[in-house]
Design a protein around this motif. Sequence first.
Motif, PDB file in Angstrom:
ATOM      1  N   TRP A   1      -8.966   4.452 -10.642  1.00 39.08           N
ATOM      2  CA  TRP A   1      -7.894   3.608 -11.178  1.00 39.08           C
ATOM      3  C   TRP A   1      -8.516   2.705 -12.230  1.00 39.08           C
ATOM      4  O   TRP A   1      -9.449   1.948 -11.951  1.00 39.08           O
ATOM      5  N   ALA A   2      -8.022   2.801 -13.464  1.00 39.44           N
ATOM      6  CA  ALA A   2      -8.553   2.011 -14.574  1.00 39.44           C
ATOM      7  C   ALA A   2      -7.420   1.259 -15.250  1.00 39.44           C
ATOM      8  O   ALA A   2      -7.357   1.164 -16.470  1.00 39.44           O
ATOM      9  N   GLY A   3      -6.502   0.720 -14.458  1.00 40.15           N
ATOM     10  CA  GLY A   3      -5.294   0.123 -15.006  1.00 40.15           C
ATOM     11  C   GLY A   3      -5.490  -1.171 -15.738  1.00 40.15           C
ATOM     12  O   GLY A   3      -4.711  -1.505 -16.618  1.00 40.15           O
ATOM     13  N   ASN A   4      -6.518  -1.947 -15.403  1.00 40.37           N
ATOM     14  CA  ASN A   4      -6.732  -3.211 -16.097  1.00 40.37           C
ATOM     15  C   ASN A   4      -7.207  -2.967 -17.527  1.00 40.37           C
ATOM     16  O   ASN A   4      -7.948  -2.024 -17.800  1.00 40.37           O
ATOM     17  N   GLY A   5      -6.822  -3.809 -18.439  1.00 41.72           N
ATOM     18  CA  GLY A   5      -7.304  -3.754 -19.812  1.00 41.72           C
ATOM     19  C   GLY A   5      -6.818  -2.533 -20.547  1.00 41.72           C
ATOM     20  O   GLY A   5      -5.661  -2.143 -20.462  1.00 41.72           O
ATOM     21  N   ARG A   6      -7.740  -1.882 -21.262  1.00 42.42           N
ATOM     22  CA  ARG A   6      -7.389  -0.780 -22.154  1.00 42.42           C
ATOM     23  C   ARG A   6      -6.725   0.372 -21.398  1.00 42.42           C
ATOM     24  O   ARG A   6      -5.787   0.991 -21.875  1.00 42.42           O
TER      25      ARG A   6
ATOM     26  N   SER B   1      -5.970   9.160  -6.098  1.00 42.88           N
ATOM     27  CA  SER B   1      -5.997   8.914  -7.543  1.00 42.88           C
ATOM     28  C   SER B   1      -5.895  10.216  -8.315  1.00 42.88           C
ATOM     29  O   SER B   1      -5.241  10.286  -9.354  1.00 42.88           O
ATOM     30  N   ARG B   2      -6.529  11.271  -7.794  1.00 43.58           N
ATOM     31  CA  ARG B   2      -6.516  12.555  -8.479  1.00 43.58           C
ATOM     32  C   ARG B   2      -5.106  13.138  -8.572  1.00 43.58           C
ATOM     33  O   ARG B   2      -4.759  13.841  -9.526  1.00 43.58           O
ATOM     34  N   ALA B   3      -4.271  12.839  -7.575  1.00 42.10           N
ATOM     35  CA  ALA B   3      -2.885  13.332  -7.596  1.00 42.10           C
ATOM     36  C   ALA B   3      -2.100  12.739  -8.759  1.00 42.10           C
ATOM     37  O   ALA B   3      -1.157  13.363  -9.262  1.00 42.10           O
ATOM     38  N   PHE B   4      -2.480  11.544  -9.219  1.00 37.94           N
ATOM     39  CA  PHE B   4      -1.762  10.899 -10.322  1.00 37.94           C
ATOM     40  C   PHE B   4      -2.416  11.173 -11.679  1.00 37.94           C
ATOM     41  O   PHE B   4      -1.725  11.310 -12.687  1.00 37.94           O
ATOM     42  N   SER B   5      -3.752  11.261 -11.704  1.00 39.96           N
ATOM     43  CA  SER B   5      -4.429  11.488 -12.981  1.00 39.96           C
ATOM     44  C   SER B   5      -4.306  12.939 -13.421  1.00 39.96           C
ATOM     45  O   SER B   5      -4.353  13.238 -14.621  1.00 39.96           O
ATOM     46  N   GLY B   6      -4.169  13.865 -12.460  1.00 39.89           N
ATOM     47  CA  GLY B   6      -4.054  15.272 -12.808  1.00 39.89           C
ATOM     48  C   GLY B   6      -5.352  15.907 -13.243  1.00 39.89           C
ATOM     49  O   GLY B   6      -5.348  17.021 -13.772  1.00 39.89           O
ATOM     50  N   THR B   7      -6.477  15.262 -13.035  1.00 39.27           N
ATOM     51  CA  THR B   7      -7.755  15.812 -13.465  1.00 39.27           C
ATOM     52  C   THR B   7      -8.183  16.965 -12.562  1.00 39.27           C
ATOM     53  O   THR B   7      -7.831  17.013 -11.377  1.00 39.27           O
ATOM     54  N   GLY B   8      -8.946  17.876 -13.126  1.00 37.36           N
ATOM     55  CA  GLY B   8      -9.517  18.948 -12.330  1.00 37.36           C
ATOM     56  C   GLY B   8     -10.890  18.608 -11.803  1.00 37.36           C
ATOM     57  O   GLY B   8     -11.507  19.395 -11.099  1.00 37.36           O
ATOM     58  N   SER B   9     -11.363  17.423 -12.143  1.00 37.65           N
ATOM     59  CA  SER B   9     -12.666  16.952 -11.679  1.00 37.65           C
ATOM     60  C   SER B   9     -12.526  16.253 -10.337  1.00 37.65           C
ATOM     61  O   SER B   9     -11.453  15.755  -9.986  1.00 37.65           O
TER      62      SER B   9
ATOM     63  N   LEU C   1       0.823  -1.205   0.000  1.00 38.37           N
ATOM     64  CA  LEU C   1       0.000   0.000   0.000  1.00 38.37           C
ATOM     65  C   LEU C   1       0.860   1.259   0.000  1.00 38.37           C
ATOM     66  O   LEU C   1       0.519   2.258  -0.655  1.00 38.37           O
ATOM     67  N   ALA C   2       1.973   1.221   0.726  1.00 36.21           N
ATOM     68  CA  ALA C   2       2.866   2.382   0.757  1.00 36.21           C
ATOM     69  C   ALA C   2       3.451   2.647  -0.631  1.00 36.21           C
ATOM     70  O   ALA C   2       3.564   3.802  -1.063  1.00 36.21           O
ATOM     71  N   ALA C   3       3.812   1.590  -1.340  1.00 35.45           N
ATOM     72  CA  ALA C   3       4.337   1.758  -2.694  1.00 35.45           C
ATOM     73  C   ALA C   3       3.253   2.286  -3.639  1.00 35.45           C
ATOM     74  O   ALA C   3       3.512   3.131  -4.503  1.00 35.45           O
ATOM     75  N   MET C   4       2.030   1.800  -3.453  1.00 41.78           N
ATOM     76  CA  MET C   4       0.915   2.290  -4.271  1.00 41.78           C
ATOM     77  C   MET C   4       0.654   3.773  -4.006  1.00 41.78           C
ATOM     78  O   MET C   4       0.425   4.551  -4.931  1.00 41.78           O
ATOM     79  N   ALA C   5       0.691   4.154  -2.728  1.00 41.27           N
ATOM     80  CA  ALA C   5       0.437   5.548  -2.375  1.00 41.27           C
ATOM     81  C   ALA C   5       1.516   6.465  -2.924  1.00 41.27           C
ATOM     82  O   ALA C   5       1.251   7.617  -3.285  1.00 41.27           O
ATOM     83  N   ALA C   6       2.742   5.978  -3.014  1.00 39.59           N
ATOM     84  CA  ALA C   6       3.852   6.818  -3.477  1.00 39.59           C
ATOM     85  C   ALA C   6       3.922   6.907  -4.986  1.00 39.59           C
ATOM     86  O   ALA C   6       4.264   7.959  -5.544  1.00 39.59           O
ATOM     87  N   THR C   7       3.602   5.822  -5.689  1.00 39.40           N
ATOM     88  CA  THR C   7       3.767   5.797  -7.144  1.00 39.40           C
ATOM     89  C   THR C   7       2.463   5.761  -7.920  1.00 39.40           C
ATOM     90  O   THR C   7       2.449   6.044  -9.121  1.00 39.40           O
ATOM     91  N   GLY C   8       1.366   5.379  -7.273  1.00 38.39           N
ATOM     92  CA  GLY C   8       0.093   5.222  -7.964  1.00 38.39           C
ATOM     93  C   GLY C   8      -0.047   3.910  -8.683  1.00 38.39           C
ATOM     94  O   GLY C   8      -1.124   3.604  -9.206  1.00 38.39           O
TER      95      GLY C   8
ATOM     96  N   ALA D   1      -5.987  -2.819  -5.978  1.00 38.37           N
ATOM     97  CA  ALA D   1      -6.204  -1.400  -6.258  1.00 38.37           C
ATOM     98  C   ALA D   1      -7.363  -0.847  -5.445  1.00 38.37           C
ATOM     99  O   ALA D   1      -7.350   0.322  -5.029  1.00 38.37           O
ATOM    100  N   ARG D   2      -8.381  -1.681  -5.199  1.00 37.77           N
ATOM    101  CA  ARG D   2      -9.568  -1.217  -4.487  1.00 37.77           C
ATOM    102  C   ARG D   2      -9.284  -0.878  -3.033  1.00 37.77           C
ATOM    103  O   ARG D   2     -10.131  -0.256  -2.377  1.00 37.77           O
ATOM    104  N   GLN D   3      -8.120  -1.240  -2.531  1.00 37.94           N
ATOM    105  CA  GLN D   3      -7.804  -0.935  -1.139  1.00 37.94           C
ATOM    106  C   GLN D   3      -7.564   0.556  -0.917  1.00 37.94           C
ATOM    107  O   GLN D   3      -7.807   1.069   0.176  1.00 37.94           O
ATOM    108  N   LEU D   4      -7.102   1.267  -1.952  1.00 41.61           N
ATOM    109  CA  LEU D   4      -6.821   2.697  -1.804  1.00 41.61           C
ATOM    110  C   LEU D   4      -7.542   3.573  -2.822  1.00 41.61           C
ATOM    111  O   LEU D   4      -7.635   4.782  -2.623  1.00 41.61           O
TER     112      LEU D   4
END
Length: 624
Positions: A377-382, A364-372, A247-254, A276-279
């Motif tokens: 997290w949509a990492g699986n698949g496409r 998640s917003r810190a990594f996606s950069g969205t203003g919304s 979880l710490a690695a996920m929080a730091a890198t996304g 992924a659903r944990q954070l």
Amino acid sequence: MGAGRFQRGGLAGAVGGGLVSEQTLRAERGRAAAVPDSFYEPPPAVEFPEGGGAPVVRFTGEDGRECVFRFEELPLPGLHRDFAHALGVRIGPGGGRRTQRAASSQWQTVKRFLLLLDQLAEPPRRVEELRVRHLERYLVARRQTCEEKSARRNLQDLLRIVRVLPGQERLEGAVADYAGQPGHGVDAQQVGRPGYSDREFQVVMAAARSDVAAIRDRIMAGERLLGRFLDNDASLSMAEREQGARLAAMAATGRVQVDYRGLAVGEYPAACYAQARQLFVTDPDLAPLLIYAAGLSGRNPETLKELPAEHRVLEGRAVALTLTKRRRGKSNARTSVHWSVDTERELRTMGGFYLLLHRLMARSRAFSGTGSVWSIWAGNGRGRVLHAATGGHIGPFDAELARKLKLGAWAGRHGLVGDDGKPLEMLVTRIKKTVEVRTAKQVGGHLPSVRLTNTADTSFTHYLRADPFVAEWAADVLTEAITDAEENARAVVVRLGGEPAAAVPERVREQAAAGALDTLASACTDIEHAPGGGRCGQSFLACFGCPNALVLERHLPALLALAEALREDLQRRDVAQWAARYGATWQILTRDILPRFSPAQRAAAQQRQPRLMLDLLEGPIQWS
């Protein structure tokens, strides 16, 4: 204004000679907006390749969303240039379709029309060859795949495109006339689906609330474990420490960290998804979150999908933010709202729920950069390929609002059933309409008070007028009002002699209502105890000044008959003599008694009034 580059000198001059960067310069109160030094021309919406290829129409919406429409995939190249120009007019800066979804709808209209024409035995090759039958054929084709009003709306879109084809003089006169005439689809209104019943709305909101609470508890549990790991909590087990490290690695890198030991290759995606659903909020979480937001706020789905992350919290009691509602037009596309906050029950108010959304998706917003406020997290698949730079984190509605939320599958998982016993059709727009209807009921149908996100006219026309639950409620309210009016009218009780009618015992009033205490034109509540003492032996005229006299609606026919008899007697008698004998009775009858009854009651009693003889009012005649 389209994309362009200002020169540095122009920017500096616009702000009084100061050196200001392009990124920070903006128009403010009392300061003019920056303009370029030389003539500025935005890039054309329609591109015609120099080599003679098919045209390309590029769209950039006012919300920044973009899309490209290529005519090379369509048949009948002789029509491409004209229809590309018309499409550019419709979706360009001055057109009426300025959102990505609306622009795509216009493109689909052009695409369907050209494909339909290509199937004809002799299709038109140029716009000069277009005929009215081609437009009518399009309406017939649309009727085969959708309902009548939807088909007419599709024709409406096509006619608007035809009306802006370049060189209108090249069109056959009948085609131009047909496109401009009303009644062929122009202004066709599509009746939307009704809202949900109270029972349906309650079960939908209960299911959404349970899912929202589960999402909150899931992510908060992951955050607590992460916090304990970062604090080097000695009570953590070995498994918890390993999970905390991931979880710490996920929080730091996304990027999601998964322990694949002991798993088959086919189980990798599910394990990655579960981790992924944990954070982070994930795609399936969007359905209950959006449904619950619609139920709390009563806002349209497109407005909720564009909830901004930027907000202000006012004294911990309210949250202020700016919403986008494009249906109001360019000048009113944004509005500020203030939603109340309940710090103890964050799922009770929209303000508290908005802050919960902001908190759940902050990482998640810190990594996606969205203003919304929305970020998943949509990492699986496409998503893993398209959004590798952000670790799979995206603003789900940034690229387009029409993201598939699988609301039907969500309703099916909860076993939601409509009042008709069938699986419940799940639409966020129906939730919006339901909230509008419930608000109308709460304020008694007062439209100015109903107005939450629309004008009173819009609320009535598009949300209340055709809704069956509003019609049923209004019919019930009208029935209750009529019943209350009738009951109130029948509750007229007049106690003569100046005494209050409320002082009459209920038992005596019931006897009077049943007719057990009737005299000639009233009821006597205590004939054994006259005002002068002993049993009453006065004439019936004395009843109109006696405190024991009680008048109910059942006496109205006799009272009207008495009034008529007094009028007739006045025609035969001297006025002074008549006034001396009946004047007091006439005053009480016409001023104190009859005005208490409604015109409808008097009209009904007029049909059944008896014939009264004034001699009866004088009492028995003593013969000597």
